[in-house]
Write a protein that holds these residues in place. Structure first.
Motif, short mmCIF file in Angstrom:
data_model
loop_
_atom_site.label_atom_id
_atom_site.label_comp_id
_atom_site.label_asym_id
_atom_site.label_seq_id
_atom_site.Cartn_x
_atom_site.Cartn_y
_atom_site.Cartn_z
N GLY A 91 54.70 -3.73 47.71
CA GLY A 91 54.18 -5.09 47.72
C GLY A 91 52.77 -5.19 48.23
O GLY A 91 52.01 -4.22 48.28
N THR A 92 52.42 -6.41 48.64
CA THR A 92 51.08 -6.75 49.09
C THR A 92 51.18 -7.47 50.44
O THR A 92 52.24 -7.48 51.06
N THR B 195 51.48 4.20 30.74
CA THR B 195 50.23 4.05 31.48
C THR B 195 50.18 2.75 32.27
O THR B 195 49.17 2.45 32.91
N GLY B 196 51.25 1.95 32.20
CA GLY B 196 51.29 0.70 32.95
C GLY B 196 50.75 -0.50 32.21
O GLY B 196 50.50 -1.54 32.83
N LEU C 171 54.22 6.65 45.95
CA LEU C 171 53.77 5.60 45.03
C LEU C 171 52.69 6.18 44.13
O LEU C 171 51.62 6.60 44.59
N LEU C 172 52.95 6.19 42.81
CA LEU C 172 52.03 6.79 41.85
C LEU C 172 51.16 5.76 41.14
O LEU C 172 50.12 6.12 40.57
N GLY C 173 51.57 4.51 41.16
CA GLY C 173 50.78 3.49 40.48
C GLY C 173 51.39 2.12 40.61
O GLY C 173 52.61 1.98 40.79
N THR C 174 50.53 1.10 40.54
CA THR C 174 50.97 -0.30 40.58
C THR C 174 50.30 -1.04 39.43
O THR C 174 49.08 -0.94 39.26
#
Length: 316
Positions: free
Chosen positions: A96-97, A214-215, A168-171
């Protein structure tokens, strides 16, 4: 001698049914829940499974959730925790943020990474006042703070890519025009399909959107309500055997000792030939069943408005 041989055959014929009848339906107990203090908002939403154990995805509002004792990020947080078949935590990760965040669904890709989806609010947008503008008269030389636009509710769809070891690899994100809550993420031949509920102007609808490796989110499409009837029996392949999940109302094939007093959710492990090997019952509604060799069955059950996880090593 012949008489003794006949007696031995009779004894063996009696042993076989007894061994078969020894299988009993065991009430599954000691589930894993996210219930912390009353009304805390801590919840389990979904699960995934791999050879190490079961990944639990949910949301935590307090700092006291045992599934993720790591420091808070701000507001509510999403989380993913991996536990082994003995319910011992292997690793956990907050998602999260600094705003409120939720995590509501999870799936694994072909490389074993976990893809978690949830939602958050957009970051605060600030508009600074230009004090050098000659049209603005500031006789008292008052310093004006930037004007902040209040953040919306949970209008940003989030996807987190997490490695099998908890890194964590990406958001990735997609901004919607209303409050968005993803309910399901499903692996496809290429990427994932994400189903979400979208609420705007007090009207809730469903839509589907694709998510590639790739998100990138693409192909947003509305989903029309379709009345679907759950199958009477759900079969899950379990190695050389099968798991069958259903509501038992009377007796169960292969388990003559069982007779349900009321409709009861059960999970039975059968051989390909239909012999019962293990059986469990649950108090609540079974919403998801996953199986992994060496781990067993992971069963998500809705009970008293909360989702709880049962790990059944007897189903391995």
């Amino acid at each position: 001698m012949k008489f003794r041989f006949v007696i031995a055959l009779i004894s063996l014929s009696l042993i076989t049914p007894t061994a078969s009848a020894a299988i009993k339906v065991v009430t599954s107990k000691s589930p894993i829940t996210a219930i912390s203090p009353a009304g805390s908002g801590d919840q389990i939403f979904d699960i995934a499974i791999n050879s190490s154990g079961v990944a639990i995805v949910g949301t935590v509002e307090t700092g006291a959730l045992e599934l993720t004792p790591t420091p808070t990020l701000g507001g509510s947080d999403g989380f993913i925790s991996l536990i082994d078949k003995s319910k011992v935590r292997i690793w956990d990760l907050r998602l999260g943020t600094g705003n409120d965040d939720i995590a509501t669904a999870v799936a694994r890709d072909k490389s074993g990474n976990f893809w978690v989806v949830g939602s958050t609010s957009k970051p605060l947008e600030q508009t600074a006042v230009n004090s050098a503008d000659p049209t603005i008269i500031n006789l008292d030389n008052v310093l004006v703070d930037p004007v902040s636009t209040p953040a919306n509710a949970l209008t940003r769809l989030l996807a987190w890519k997490v490695s099998p070891s908890g890194q964590l690899l990406g958001t990735y994100f997609y901004d919607a025009d209303g409050v968005i809550v993803p309910t399901q993420i499903t692996l496809k031949l290429s990427g994932f399909s994400v189903v979400s509920e979208l609420t705007k102007e007090a009207v809730t609808s469903k839509f589907q959107i694709d998510l590639d490796a790739t998100g990138i989110f693409t192909n947003l499409a509305d989903l029309k309500p379709i009345a679907t009837k759950a199958p009477a029996i759900t079969t899950i392949k379990a190695g050389a055997n099968n798991l069958k999940s259903f509501i038992s109302k009377t007796t169960i094939i292969g388990i003559p000792s069982w007779r349900a007093k009321a409709p009861t959710p059960v999970l039975i492990k059968y051989t390909k030939n239909g012999k019962a090997l293990a059986a469990n019952s649950f108090s609540g509604k079974v919403t998801k069943v996953l199986w992994q060799s060496g781990v067993g069955a992971a069963v998500l059950v809705e009970a008293k408005g909360e989702l709880e996880l049962h790990i059944l090593s007897n189903m391995a």
